[in-house]
Design a protein around this motif. Structure first.
Motif, PDB file in Angstrom:
ATOM      1  N   GLU A  56       0.365  15.365  -7.841  1.00  0.00           N
ATOM      2  CA  GLU A  56       1.114  14.772  -7.185  1.00  0.00           C
ATOM      3  C   GLU A  56       0.918  13.460  -6.609  1.00  0.00           C
ATOM      4  O   GLU A  56      -0.208  13.435  -6.216  1.00  0.00           O
ATOM      5  N   VAL A  57       1.541  12.489  -6.537  1.00  0.00           N
ATOM      6  CA  VAL A  57       1.235  11.167  -5.985  1.00  0.00           C
ATOM      7  C   VAL A  57       1.609  11.077  -4.482  1.00  0.00           C
ATOM      8  O   VAL A  57       2.716  11.639  -4.144  1.00  0.00           O
ATOM      9  N   CYS A  58       0.478  10.966  -3.782  1.00  0.00           N
ATOM     10  CA  CYS A  58       0.592  10.729  -2.165  1.00  0.00           C
ATOM     11  C   CYS A  58       0.577   9.510  -1.601  1.00  0.00           C
ATOM     12  O   CYS A  58       0.368   8.407  -2.541  1.00  0.00           O
ATOM     13  N   HIS A  59       1.128   9.314  -0.463  1.00  0.00           N
ATOM     14  CA  HIS A  59       1.272   7.647   0.022  1.00  0.00           C
ATOM     15  C   HIS A  59       0.499   7.902   1.454  1.00  0.00           C
ATOM     16  O   HIS A  59       0.555   8.967   2.184  1.00  0.00           O
ATOM     17  N   CYS A  60      -0.133   6.940   1.888  1.00  0.00           N
ATOM     18  CA  CYS A  60      -0.638   6.799   3.077  1.00  0.00           C
ATOM     19  C   CYS A  60      -0.532   5.268   3.539  1.00  0.00           C
ATOM     20  O   CYS A  60      -0.899   4.190   2.813  1.00  0.00           O
ATOM     21  N   SER A  61      -0.168   4.959   4.595  1.00  0.00           N
ATOM     22  CA  SER A  61       0.088   3.656   5.302  1.00  0.00           C
ATOM     23  C   SER A  61      -1.046   3.231   5.634  1.00  0.00           C
ATOM     24  O   SER A  61      -2.136   3.879   6.262  1.00  0.00           O
ATOM     25  N   LEU A  62      -1.604   1.886   5.703  1.00  0.00           N
ATOM     26  CA  LEU A  62      -2.767   1.354   5.929  1.00  0.00           C
ATOM     27  C   LEU A  62      -2.731   0.474   7.136  1.00  0.00           C
ATOM     28  O   LEU A  62      -1.672  -0.480   7.178  1.00  0.00           O
ATOM     29  N   PRO A  63      -3.705   0.440   7.961  1.00  0.00           N
ATOM     30  CA  PRO A  63      -3.715  -0.520   9.140  1.00  0.00           C
ATOM     31  C   PRO A  63      -3.862  -1.862   8.778  1.00  0.00           C
ATOM     32  O   PRO A  63      -4.322  -2.090   7.495  1.00  0.00           O
ATOM     33  N   ALA A  64      -4.138  -2.642   9.890  1.00  0.00           N
ATOM     34  CA  ALA A  64      -4.490  -4.082   9.299  1.00  0.00           C
ATOM     35  C   ALA A  64      -6.137  -4.137   8.773  1.00  0.00           C
ATOM     36  O   ALA A  64      -6.268  -4.835   8.042  1.00  0.00           O
ATOM     37  N   SER A  65      -6.802  -3.329   9.399  1.00  0.00           N
ATOM     38  CA  SER A  65      -8.560  -3.115   8.868  1.00  0.00           C
ATOM     39  C   SER A  65      -8.532  -1.664   8.441  1.00  0.00           C
ATOM     40  O   SER A  65      -8.077  -0.839   9.273  1.00  0.00           O
ATOM     41  N   TRP A  66      -8.987  -1.244   7.277  1.00  0.00           N
ATOM     42  CA  TRP A  66      -9.362  -0.228   6.850  1.00  0.00           C
ATOM     43  C   TRP A  66     -10.447  -0.028   5.927  1.00  0.00           C
ATOM     44  O   TRP A  66     -10.989  -1.122   5.250  1.00  0.00           O
TER      45      TRP A  66
END
Length: 420
Positions: A345-355
């Motif tokens: 399954e393909v998952c999604h994750c929001s990224l902050p300005a710095s990661w």
């Protein structure tokens, strides 16, 4: 003794075939040194002749040393008491000229200390005078014959072993050259590290094989102006076969990229990820190499600050490091090469300005103590303490590239910092 020297059975048969013994006498000569002890000398000489030896009889040490020939005389028998020098001196000189020639000393009961010294100097045996039974002579010569045959066999075994060792060293050298060539080729297939993409994303890795070649492999690249795709694959096993599978995986992905554009459109990214996993799964199943692999595939959308990813049997899971700390990503999927359907399954994750994103092969867990859960917790703590920095994390794990490791070790990091 040499191959021509008779063993006990041959010696006993020599009395029944004196003609053959006479014809071969020049091949079995013995140098006999005695004093004027006529009975002993005649008894020993008769016994030697009966056993098939041609006897060269001398009565002083100087003459004996002068006529002694290592290629001619298979045996030296010397009395410890000679008119011109001691039998020990004769023993020393014979051993100096030919260490392999056996020497038997004749001694009286009063010369026991000299007998001990003779044995220390290399005498093969001794006979005590007066000799009442020729059987003791037969017994002594049989022991010498067996010892010489054993020594000859040992010499042949040593020569054979040395030859095998030479062949083995040559074979190992050839394998090392082949492995080194394979290592250089595999290193050439890896991307540059670190690498800075125009989107402000930096990718870097550390890959340390347990052998010359690694069953781990990583790759990354920029697609269009906004998508950075990457993967980490860990093939089961070690060495050449696993390394060849990593080359197969890279080749298959590159072939797929030539056939159609990947990671070029936002609405097709998820399908591209699952298509890659399904394609590699088919490849591994079709090769029948009994190889499977775990894999982490991801795409960073630098414009939307979104991570698309899928895992296939990945242990440990990748970790995302933000200002809130480090946490494992979620997701599930079976390893590649074991099942027709992997349930990826393909998952999604929001990224902050710095990661920071950190992915490791399972060989990293071998560096930590405890059970699996304890090792994963310790690894996550080290990732958080290092803030996802590759150099700092390698230092914390004591991964310096000098030691040998029980498994291939790979650490892949991606990072993006907030632009001022």
């Amino acid at each position: 003794m040499s191959a021509q020297t008779p063993d006990l059975a041959t010696a006993q048969g020599a009395t029944q075939n004196s003609t053959a013994d006479t014809e071969n006498a020049h091949q079995r000569q013995v140098l006999l040194l005695t004093d004027s002890d006529q009975p002993t000398r005649d008894l020993v000489r008769a016994a030697l002749a009966r056993l098939g030896y041609q006897v060269n009889l001398v009565d002083n040490g100087i003459e004996a040393i002068g006529c002694f020939s290592p290629t001619k005389h298979e045996l030296v028998i010397t009395d410890l008491h000679l008119p011109d020098m001691g039998g020990l001196d004769v023993l020393r000189k014979v051993k100096l000229l030919s260490p392999e020639t056996p020497v038997v000393v004749l001694a009286s009961n009063s010369e026991v200390n000299d007998v001990v010294q003779a044995l220390r100097l290399g005498a093969s045996d001794y006979l005590l005078k007066p000799i009442a039974d020729e059987g003791v002579i037969d017994h002594a010569l049989t022991r010498i014959c067996e010892a010489r045959q054993l020594a000859e066999q040992n010499r042949e075994y040593r020569e054979q072993l040395e030859e095998r060792n030479r062949e083995l060293r040559d074979h190992i050298a050839l394998l090392q050259r082949d492995h080194e060539a394979g290592r250089q080729l595999q290193q050439h297939l890896l991307p540059r590290t670190p690498y800075q993409y125009p989107a402000g994303i930096e990718a870097a890795y550390r890959l340390l094989p347990s052998l010359y070649l690694s069953g781990d492999f990583i790759d990354y690249g920029l697609f269009g102006e906004r998508f950075v795709a990457f993967y980490l694959v860990d093939v089961s096993g070690h060495g050449v076969s696993s390394a060849l599978v990593t080359a197969l995986i890279k080749h298959s992905i590159m072939h797929m990229l030539r056939e159609r554009p990947l990671f070029s459109q936002l609405d097709t990214i998820d399908k591209d990820i699952t298509d890659i996993l399904e394609m590699i799964n088919r490849e591994l199943l079709s090769t029948h190499l009994d190889k499977h692999a775990s894999m982490f595939v991801g795409v960073v959308d630098s414009r939307a600050r979104q991570l698309h990813y899928a895992v296939a049997g990945q242990v440990p899971m990748p970790a995302l490091v933000t200002s809130d700390g480090a946490q494992w990503l979620t997701g599930k999927g079976r390893p590649l090469g074991l099942f027709q359907q992997g349930g990826w399954e393909v998952c999604h994750c929001s990224l902050p300005a710095s990661w920071r994103l950190v992915a490791c092969s399972d060989g990293v867990l071998e560096l930590l103590p405890g059970d699996l859960l304890q090792r994963e917790a310790e690894l996550l703590a080290k990732i958080e303490h290092s803030r996802g920095d590759l150099t700092s994390l390698c230092g914390a794990l004591k991964v310096n590239g000098v030691e040998s490791y029980p498994d291939d070790i790979t650490i892949l990091t991606l990072r993006q910092d907030e632009r001022s």
